[in-house]
Enzyme design. Structure first.
Site, short mmCIF file in Angstrom:
data_model
loop_
_atom_site.label_atom_id
_atom_site.label_comp_id
_atom_site.label_asym_id
_atom_site.label_seq_id
_atom_site.Cartn_x
_atom_site.Cartn_y
_atom_site.Cartn_z
N GLU A 763 -1.85 -3.11 10.09
CA GLU A 763 -1.83 -2.39 8.82
C GLU A 763 -0.17 -2.46 8.25
O GLU A 763 0.67 -2.07 8.62
CB GLU A 763 -1.80 -0.74 9.25
CG GLU A 763 -3.30 -0.19 9.01
CD GLU A 763 -3.36 1.29 8.83
OE1 GLU A 763 -2.78 1.81 8.17
OE2 GLU A 763 -3.61 1.72 10.27
N CYS A 797 2.89 3.59 2.96
CA CYS A 797 2.61 2.38 2.61
C CYS A 797 1.40 2.42 1.49
O CYS A 797 0.98 1.24 0.69
CB CYS A 797 1.37 1.77 3.76
SG CYS A 797 1.77 2.65 5.23
#
Ligand SMILES: Cc1cc2nc3c(=O)[nH]c(=O)nc-3n(C[C@H](O)[C@H](O)[C@H](O)COP(=O)(O)OP(=O)(O)OC[C@H]3O[C@@H](n4cnc5c(N)ncnc54)[C@H](O)[C@@H]3O)c2cc1C
Length: 1008
Positions: A763, A797
């Site tokens: 990720e 993120c």
């Protein structure tokens, strides 16, 4: 935090303490005394019913003339046409460009069955509106009609449909809004339709997002007070118009965490307004808003009520919401305050306008129970009990705001006389209900009258109507021909007694939101200042977080141990492994305070972020435990007879989990427990910036029953990560971090001819964009942008990096955004007021500051920050083109660019072209815009009309694609299988002594 309100001797303080007891108490407990108070004796009930039937008849008669009621009758809110029409009204007037306006019309009118409404209404106006919509539908709905539309456009110079809809919307504006200016509103109150009524004017609008907006609202309230004062007649304050004020319009940060700033500022402003109202000898009422604001408002009201400068003026009032569990006690508080200050106080009892958003908010916060009732009848019961208290109170002048005939009839029954109270109703609603009472019988009624420009106000009022347009509401039920009068007028006390005051069965407690799968993680009510204070002090007390665990120098022994532990751990039944996760979740919950303190002191998390961090870790444990038990069972697969085929999901071996510092507990835990529960052993490497909280998580996991060698902490920097991923014994890697590191890991996993091919779950980041079109509500956009771009100092993120605003509304949107940035507080994350803390380390600070400096000529806005500490000033950077941003800047730096109307698809394509695919936001009222973006955006998580951060485990599985990661999504149903080896065993059962199952089949279907 609270100032003067805790004078222990004051009567109000005592009432205050009482309030706490019921705030989150179980519904039956709160309702029990209220039921007794609201109960009617049989003879009373008979009279109330008779009065209510008369009122019902009046109301029905009034419906023949009231446009809104006619409208509601024809377009009920449970019809798609009703919702479509109101949604159109909500957005239409703020759209400046014709192109988007046409799209909006087409979107909203396109699907409705308008023909079925032709000529159905008693109202000419509603019928003509319907005809407009039928024509509109015909023109916008079908491709072959497009030419007809074009012909009309060229003939009339301006598109006919847009013109017609514009006119209809302005008409609606007039219905909902009393006047665009206070003078206009006062004039309108003189018209025959309002004869006998007084008004309370409110300069309504959205809550202020910026200080200049708040100043503007303040000025318009002040002007209104002066104008209403000048227009007042000879009568008493009660007999004259008044003004209502919403405190959220006067401060952009009317929030409990900002108590120390907003309460004094609001007190000062309200004092000025109250003094002006006292001078003008008119009433001023403070509206009731969301329940978390109740105590702040009481603090402010208490301060004003006691002012010597206001002595002799009895016009200062407040509203109290009966849907709140604290309602009755708030009335006690108001009575105590009024009597202590020697005045009579107007109190408006309402049911409450924010019911559904408050229920949702409590669920999101994971509160122990709701601050409001969950059944409509419970609110009605509470309303009546409160009404009785108010009628008996000595220092309260009651006002009952309702459109409910039964509620009104009960008050008429109980009131000692017609002039001892007043009714109130909303402008445009409940016409007919009070006319006879006021004009023929001498009752008083005040109309709550919104004043302001239609563009802003219509959106606000329609949203309120949509939000509160529940079918349970009286005015909606009235329009339902299926309901008999008996049903409409059923006694709420009976209803509540029948269910013993229990909560609505479809509204689970926040903690049970995900049951029966799993309990929700418990939240903390950080909007209760006592809780906030306690949490803050707890965090401050734990500022000594001890030494970091030593970094490992050689990972080989850890891999040896984890390899040796694998067979036993993987052989355990999945239920046992899942049991460890559930115990770990409980341990996290028990040690929430310590973990939050670590998140604040080690990772610079703000207090709300620290809470969210711990809750997410808990949710991961429980979610994966449930998923594993349900989905990792051996599965029998179909095949030819005489054969058994079974698919098993098993651990692969030793996994390496490499977690980031920005979610040092949540992501760390999520990776680790997913790997563990699927039967793997784990070597977990936390980020070098945040090893302590990881060490604590591992310690607790061991305590929860995970063997020491099945989960081994490996603190250290990139070299430790490289050593781990480079070891051929590693059977899989879960990584969250930068794209560059993910690629390095991917390379290293392929090195060595003999190395098995192992899975990598990565990720990484993203250049996340939010697209805003001209139908979006600026206030909502700005709130979501602030949170998405600057929350957690931009170190998520998912954070917003690139705001893409439609050109036509860019200036206005940017102005509001920069104004709202001014209200942000940058500072120590351990301080409850802080919105934006420092960035994680010197390297991040220097990198971000260098880039920011290089972009200096493009700054649209930047903020001052404390001199000491790694504070990167939140900065808004203008780009000439959206293509200019290709890199993720992991901090509070937001870029903004524009796009042109009609270019939505191209805009999405250009964002896709950056290669990242993590999150995207869209703000638009056009449902088809949402469909288009959903179809074209190559992102893992698309957020429409909300912020782009804060994915909830099990509800919003999280993770990206392209340069943003490999998938599968954390907290989603496809995550665990990626950690597993899938093994199938096929057994030919015929080869071992015949196919018993086949041979023993009985004959069926022979009709024997
Ligand atoms: C003059 C005036 C001033 C107002 N000022 C304010 C104000 O300052 N602050 C404010 O919040 N509102 C205010 N309101 C709005 C008010 O709260 C109600 O929304 C409105 O009056 C509806 O109540 P009713 O008695 O007319 O209708 P009813 O149909 O009898 O009641 C509807 C109300 O019941 C409640 N309800 C609906 N479903 C449920 C459920 N499942 N569980 C529990 N409760 C439920 C909600 O409060 C809903 O608004 C004001 C209204 C008026 C008329």
């Amino acid at each position: 935090m609270p100032s003067q309100m805790h004078d222990p001797d004051s009567a109000t303080s005592a009432a205050w303490e009482h309030m706490e007891e019921v705030h989150h108490a179980p519904e039956p407990e709160v309702l029990l005394p209220l039921v007794e108070r609201a109960r009617l004796a049989p003879d009373e009930r008979a009279r109330v019913e008779a009065t209510a039937l008369e009122l019902l008849a009046d109301l029905r008669e009034g419906q023949r003339t009231g446009w809104v009621n006619q409208f509601l009758q024809e377009y009920r809110l449970n019809s798609s046409e009703g919702v479509a029409l109101l949604s159109l009204a909500e957005a239409f007037l703020r759209v400046p460009d014709p192109d988007t306006a046409d799209r909006l019309i087409s979107d909203k009118l396109g699907d409705g069955d308008w023909r079925s409404h032709r000529g159905q209404s008693h109202s000419q106006l509603v019928n003509s509106a319907t005809w407009g919509l039928v024509i509109g539908r015909a023109l916008v709905g079908q491709q072959e009609q497009a030419n007809a539309l074009k012909r009309l456009i060229s003939r009339s110079g301006e598109p006919f449909v847009r013109q017609a809809v514009g006119a209809a919307m302005r008409m609606m504006g007039e219905i909902f809004v009393m006047g665009r200016t206070i003078d206009e509103a006062i004039r309108r109150m003189k018209k025959p339709e309002n004869r006998g009524f007084t008004a309370s004017f409110d300069m309504l609008g959205e809550a202020a997002r910026t200080f200049p907006d708040a100043d503007r609202y303040f000025e318009s309230y002040l002007r209104a007070i002066e104008t209403v004062g000048k227009a007042r007649g000879d009568g008493t304050t009660e007999e004259n118009h008044s003004v209502s004020v919403k405190l959220s319009a006067l401060h952009p940060r009317y929030e409990v965490a900002q108590w120390g700033r907003c309460v004094p500022a609001l007190t000062e402003m309200l004092e000025a307004l109250a003094e002006a109202a006292a001078k003008a000898q008119i009433g001023l009422t403070v509206d009731a808003e969301e329940s978390e604001r109740l105590e702040m408002s009481l603090d402010i009201i208490e301060a004003i009520a006691g002012l010597p400068s206001l002595k002799g003026w009895n016009g200062f009032g407040m509203a109290i919401q009966a849907y709140g569990k604290r309602a009755q006690r708030t009335i006690g508080w108001a009575e105590a305050l009024a009597s202590r200050t020697g005045r009579s106080m107007p109190v408006r009892l309402v049911k409450g306008a924010y019911w559904d958003s408050e229920i949702k908010h409590a669920q999101e916060m994971g509160l122990s129970d709701y601050p409001l009732f969950t059944r409509k009848a419970a609110t009605d019961v509470c309303y009546l009990a409160c009404a009785k208290d108010m009628l008996e109170a000595k220092s309260i002048r009651p006002a009952f705001a309702t459109h409910n005939a039964l509620t009104a009839a009960t008050i008429i029954e109980w009131a000692p006389d017609k002039r001892s109270f007043e009714f109130q109703r909303l402008h445009g609603m409940g016409e007919g209900l009070f006319e006879r009472l006021v004009r023929d019988e001498g009752y008083r009624c005040r109309i709550y009258a919104p004043v302001g420009g239609h563009r802003d106000l219509l959106a606000y009022l329609v949203r309120r109507l949509l939000e509160n347009g529940a079918n349970s509401s009286f005015v909606h039920q009235l329009a339902d021909e299926q309901l008999t009068d008996d049903q409409l007028l059923a006694d709420p006390v009976d209803k509540i007694v029948a269910v013993r005051g229990t909560r609505h069965p479809s509204i689970p407690l926040p903690k049970d939101l995900f049951m029966p799968q799993r309990p929700n993680s418990q939240g903390l009510d950080l909007e209760d200042w006592r809780v906030l204070k306690r949490v803050k002090e707890g965090i401050a007390k734990r500022s000594d977080i001890g030494p970091e665990p030593d970094p490992v120098t050689d990972v080989a022994p850890s891999i040896d141990r984890a390899s040796a532990a694998f067979p036993d751990w993987s052989a355990l039944p999945v239920e046992e492994r899942a049991g460890c996760l559930i115990r770990l979740a409980d341990l996290f919950e028990e040690r929430r305070g310590e973990l939050m303190a670590l998140a604040v002191h080690e990772a610079n998390k703000t207090i709300p972020d620290a809470l969210a961090e711990v809750r997410e870790a808990i949710d991961f444990c429980r979610y994966y435990a449930g998923e594993a038990v349900e989905k990792l069972q051996p599965e029998e697969l179909p095949g030819p007879t005489g054969e058994s085929n079974v698919l098993r999901m098993e651990g692969r071996g030793v996994w390496t989990c490499i977690a980031p510092w920005n979610f040092p507990l949540a992501i760390f835990t999520g990776q680790v427990v997913a790997a563990l529960v699927t039967g793997n052993t784990v070597i977990a490497k936390p980020a070098p910036q945040t090893p302590r909280i990881a060490a604590e998580a591992v310690r607790l996991a061991h305590k929860a029953g995970v063997p020491k060698d099945a989960l081994i902490l490996a603190p250290g920097g990139p070299e430790v990560g490289a050593a781990l991923t480079g070891d051929p014994r590693i059977a899989g890697v879960a990584f969250t971090g930068s794209t560059a590191t993910a690629k390095k890991i991917a390379h290293s996993l392929l090195e060595g001819e003999d190395r098995p091919i192992v899975p990598l779950i990565a990720e990484t980041g993203g250049v996340n964009a939010m697209i805003v079109d001209s139908t979006a509500l600026p206030e909502q956009v700005v709130a979501d942008v602030l949170l998405s771009a600057f929350g957690s100092a931009g170190q998520r993120c998912s954070a917003l990096r690139l705001l893409l605003v439609q050109e036509e509304v860019a200036d206005q949107m940017i102005e509001m955004l920069t104004g709202a940035m001014d209200a942000l507080i940058v500072g120590d994350p351990a301080d409850h007021e802080t919105d934006v803390g420092p960035v994680i380390d010197d390297a991040a600070y220097e990198k971000l500051m260098a880039y920011r400096a290089a972009m200096k000529d493009r700054w649209l806005k930047t903020l001052d920050v404390p001199e000491q500490g790694r504070f990167v000033p939140p900065t808004l950077i203008r780009l000439d083109s959206m293509d200019d941003l290709t890199t993720e800047w992991f901090g509070p730096l937001l870029h903004v660019a524009t796009w042109r109307s009609g270019k939505l698809e191209e805009t999405v394509r250009r964002v896709n072209a950056k290669g990242f695919g993590l999150t995207m936001g869209l703000h638009s009222r056009i449902a088809r815009a949402g469909d288009l973006v959903e179809a074209k955006a190559r992102v893992g998580n698309l957020y429409v009309n909300r912020s782009m951060i804060g994915a909830i485990v099990g509800s919003q599985p999280f993770g990206g694609e392209g340069l943003s990661g490999t998938g599968p999504k954390a907290g989603g149903p496809h995550y665990l299988p990626r950690f597993c080896a899938e093994r199938v065993t096929s057994i030919d059962t015929t080869s071992a002594g015949g196919n018993a199952a086949l041979l023993s089949l009985e004959d069926v279907g022979l009709g024997l």
